[in-house]
Design a protein around this motif. Structure first.
Motif, PDB file in Angstrom:
ATOM      1  N   GLU A  49       0.707  -1.119  -0.041  1.00 33.48           N
ATOM      2  CA  GLU A  49      -0.024   0.231  -0.067  1.00 33.48           C
ATOM      3  C   GLU A  49       0.802   1.336   0.101  1.00 33.48           C
ATOM      4  OE1 GLU A  49      -3.929  -1.481   2.472  1.00 33.48           O
ATOM      5  OE2 GLU A  49      -2.454  -0.779   3.409  1.00 33.48           O
ATOM      6  N   ARG A  50       1.915   1.105   0.739  1.00 35.29           N
ATOM      7  CA  ARG A  50       2.847   2.364   0.748  1.00 35.29           C
ATOM      8  C   ARG A  50       3.812   2.365  -0.301  1.00 35.29           C
ATOM      9  NH1 ARG A  50       5.150   2.770   6.477  1.00 35.29           N
ATOM     10  NH2 ARG A  50       5.553   5.064   5.775  1.00 35.29           N
ATOM     11  N   PHE A  51       4.359   1.326  -0.380  1.00 36.47           N
ATOM     12  CA  PHE A  51       5.737   1.108  -1.462  1.00 36.47           C
ATOM     13  C   PHE A  51       5.385  -0.093  -2.372  1.00 36.47           C
ATOM     14  CE2 PHE A  51       7.070   2.055   2.920  1.00 36.47           C
ATOM     15  CZ  PHE A  51       7.440   3.267   2.596  1.00 36.47           C
ATOM     16  N   PRO A  52       4.761   0.446  -3.322  1.00 36.27           N
ATOM     17  CA  PRO A  52       4.295  -0.534  -4.597  1.00 36.27           C
ATOM     18  C   PRO A  52       5.498  -1.055  -5.361  1.00 36.27           C
ATOM     19  CG  PRO A  52       3.098   1.514  -5.147  1.00 36.27           C
ATOM     20  CD  PRO A  52       3.907   1.860  -3.529  1.00 36.27           C
ATOM     21  N   ASP A  53       6.568  -0.158  -5.308  1.00 41.91           N
ATOM     22  CA  ASP A  53       7.623  -0.482  -6.104  1.00 41.91           C
ATOM     23  C   ASP A  53       8.512  -1.321  -5.672  1.00 41.91           C
ATOM     24  OD1 ASP A  53       6.786   1.107  -8.353  1.00 41.91           O
ATOM     25  OD2 ASP A  53       7.698   3.087  -7.633  1.00 41.91           O
ATOM     26  N   MET A  54       8.330  -1.705  -4.430  1.00 43.21           N
ATOM     27  CA  MET A  54       9.243  -2.601  -3.555  1.00 43.21           C
ATOM     28  C   MET A  54       9.859  -4.028  -4.422  1.00 43.21           C
ATOM     29  SD  MET A  54       7.456  -3.611  -0.172  1.00 43.21           S
ATOM     30  CE  MET A  54       8.990  -4.162   0.691  1.00 43.21           C
ATOM     31  N   GLY A  55       8.983  -4.599  -4.984  1.00 43.85           N
ATOM     32  CA  GLY A  55       9.354  -5.798  -5.458  1.00 43.85           C
ATOM     33  C   GLY A  55      10.237  -5.337  -6.720  1.00 43.85           C
ATOM     34  N   ARG A  56      10.779  -6.518  -7.050  1.00 45.05           N
ATOM     35  CA  ARG A  56      11.713  -6.343  -8.278  1.00 45.05           C
ATOM     36  C   ARG A  56      10.983  -6.547  -9.748  1.00 45.05           C
ATOM     37  NH1 ARG A  56      14.973 -12.210  -7.351  1.00 45.05           N
ATOM     38  NH2 ARG A  56      13.250 -13.326  -7.823  1.00 45.05           N
ATOM     39  N   SER A  57      11.196  -5.986 -10.492  1.00 43.46           N
ATOM     40  CA  SER A  57      10.409  -5.974 -11.909  1.00 43.46           C
ATOM     41  C   SER A  57      10.414  -7.246 -12.388  1.00 43.46           C
ATOM     42  CB  SER A  57      11.075  -5.046 -12.867  1.00 43.46           C
ATOM     43  OG  SER A  57      10.193  -4.969 -14.064  1.00 43.46           O
ATOM     44  N   PHE A  58       9.280  -7.921 -12.658  1.00 43.03           N
ATOM     45  CA  PHE A  58       9.438  -9.323 -13.434  1.00 43.03           C
ATOM     46  C   PHE A  58       9.636  -9.183 -14.742  1.00 43.03           C
ATOM     47  CE2 PHE A  58       6.968 -12.531 -15.474  1.00 43.03           C
ATOM     48  CZ  PHE A  58       7.484 -13.689 -14.523  1.00 43.03           C
ATOM     49  N   LEU A  59       9.442  -8.168 -15.494  1.00 45.55           N
ATOM     50  CA  LEU A  59       9.784  -8.011 -17.040  1.00 45.55           C
ATOM     51  C   LEU A  59      11.193  -7.745 -17.283  1.00 45.55           C
ATOM     52  CD1 LEU A  59       6.540  -6.710 -18.350  1.00 45.55           C
ATOM     53  CD2 LEU A  59       7.253  -9.127 -18.258  1.00 45.55           C
ATOM     54  N   ALA A  60      11.779  -7.184 -16.131  1.00 43.34           N
ATOM     55  CA  ALA A  60      13.541  -6.913 -16.517  1.00 43.34           C
ATOM     56  C   ALA A  60      14.265  -7.778 -16.408  1.00 43.34           C
ATOM     57  CB  ALA A  60      13.577  -5.688 -15.146  1.00 43.34           C
ATOM     58  N   ARG A  61      13.611  -9.203 -16.151  1.00 44.89           N
ATOM     59  CA  ARG A  61      14.671 -10.259 -16.093  1.00 44.89           C
ATOM     60  C   ARG A  61      15.278 -10.398 -17.532  1.00 44.89           C
ATOM     61  NH1 ARG A  61      12.449 -15.349 -13.219  1.00 44.89           N
ATOM     62  NH2 ARG A  61      11.933 -14.722 -11.047  1.00 44.89           N
ATOM     63  N   PRO A  62      16.456 -10.881 -17.841  1.00 44.94           N
ATOM     64  CA  PRO A  62      16.900 -11.144 -19.003  1.00 44.94           C
ATOM     65  C   PRO A  62      16.088 -12.482 -19.796  1.00 44.94           C
ATOM     66  CG  PRO A  62      18.670 -11.782 -17.330  1.00 44.94           C
ATOM     67  CD  PRO A  62      17.272 -11.343 -16.709  1.00 44.94           C
ATOM     68  N   ALA A  63      15.852 -12.114 -20.954  1.00 42.12           N
ATOM     69  CA  ALA A  63      15.239 -13.376 -21.487  1.00 42.12           C
ATOM     70  C   ALA A  63      16.371 -14.203 -22.306  1.00 42.12           C
ATOM     71  CB  ALA A  63      14.522 -12.779 -22.762  1.00 42.12           C
ATOM     72  N   ARG A  64      16.201 -15.532 -21.898  1.00 47.77           N
ATOM     73  CA  ARG A  64      17.254 -16.411 -22.288  1.00 47.77           C
ATOM     74  C   ARG A  64      16.811 -17.340 -23.481  1.00 47.77           C
ATOM     75  NH1 ARG A  64      21.333 -15.367 -18.412  1.00 47.77           N
ATOM     76  NH2 ARG A  64      20.303 -15.136 -16.542  1.00 47.77           N
ATOM     77  N   SER A  65      15.669 -16.911 -23.964  1.00 46.32           N
ATOM     78  CA  SER A  65      15.119 -17.756 -25.429  1.00 46.32           C
ATOM     79  C   SER A  65      14.203 -16.818 -25.920  1.00 46.32           C
ATOM     80  CB  SER A  65      14.378 -19.007 -24.558  1.00 46.32           C
ATOM     81  OG  SER A  65      13.195 -18.688 -24.195  1.00 46.32           O
ATOM     82  N   VAL A  66      13.866 -17.335 -27.256  1.00 49.85           N
ATOM     83  CA  VAL A  66      13.173 -16.601 -28.171  1.00 49.85           C
ATOM     84  C   VAL A  66      11.733 -16.589 -27.534  1.00 49.85           C
ATOM     85  CG1 VAL A  66      12.146 -16.724 -30.375  1.00 49.85           C
ATOM     86  CG2 VAL A  66      14.424 -16.976 -29.895  1.00 49.85           C
ATOM     87  N   GLU A  67      11.329 -17.683 -27.036  1.00 49.61           N
ATOM     88  CA  GLU A  67       9.987 -17.804 -26.346  1.00 49.61           C
ATOM     89  C   GLU A  67       9.668 -16.754 -25.273  1.00 49.61           C
ATOM     90  OE1 GLU A  67      11.989 -20.492 -26.925  1.00 49.61           O
ATOM     91  OE2 GLU A  67      10.870 -21.514 -28.229  1.00 49.61           O
ATOM     92  N   ALA A  68      10.791 -16.743 -24.325  1.00 47.87           N
ATOM     93  CA  ALA A  68      10.807 -15.809 -23.030  1.00 47.87           C
ATOM     94  C   ALA A  68      10.730 -14.511 -23.674  1.00 47.87           C
ATOM     95  CB  ALA A  68      11.779 -16.047 -22.300  1.00 47.87           C
TER      96      ALA A  68
END
Length: 128
Positions: A49-68
């Motif tokens: 509620e106070r810090f919604p940005d506290m989790g790490r970005s899910f989409l910032a992970r490096p894609a290691r395959s074409v599908e990802a």
């Protein structure tokens, strides 16, 4: 003053909670479910509620395959269609991994799993 965000549980998140409860009962750790609910209500939800940005970005992970890579691009487009600047994030707890979406001033809890639920069940692939 920090803007407080609204935290909402999705139907999938509620279904995951039921699966976690069953998983914990099967591993003789049913009391751990009450601890999870307390942690969610006393710590996780107030933090988001106070810090919604506290989790790490899910989409910032490096894609290691074409599908990802294609999946990340598709998710990014879908989020931008909902609201520009929307994000998918992970909240790592001691025993659980929580996935949530931040869309405008609302945080949607999408999924939760116990870390041991994330492993492969290799025994089910071989007959007894």
């Amino acid at each position: 003053m920090t803007t407080r965000h609204t935290v909402k549980l999705t139907a999938n998140f509620e279904h995951n909670l039921e699966e976690v409860e069953i998983f914990l009962q099967e591993t003789d750790a049913a009391q751990s479910f009450d601890a999870l609910l307390s942690e969610l209500t006393d710590t996780v939800i107030p933090n988001l509620e106070r810090f919604p940005d506290m989790g790490r970005s899910f989409l910032a992970r490096p894609a290691r395959s074409v599908e990802a890579s294609n999946g990340i691009a598709r998710l990014t487009r879908q989020l931008d269609t909902i609201a520009e600047g929307s994000e998918l994030r992970e909240y790592v707890m001691t025993h659980y991994l929580l996935l949530y979406a931040q869309i405008r001033e609302t945080v949607y809890l999408l999924s939760i799993r116990h870390h041991r639920q994330l492993s492969f069940d290799l025994k089910s692939h071989w007959p007894a």
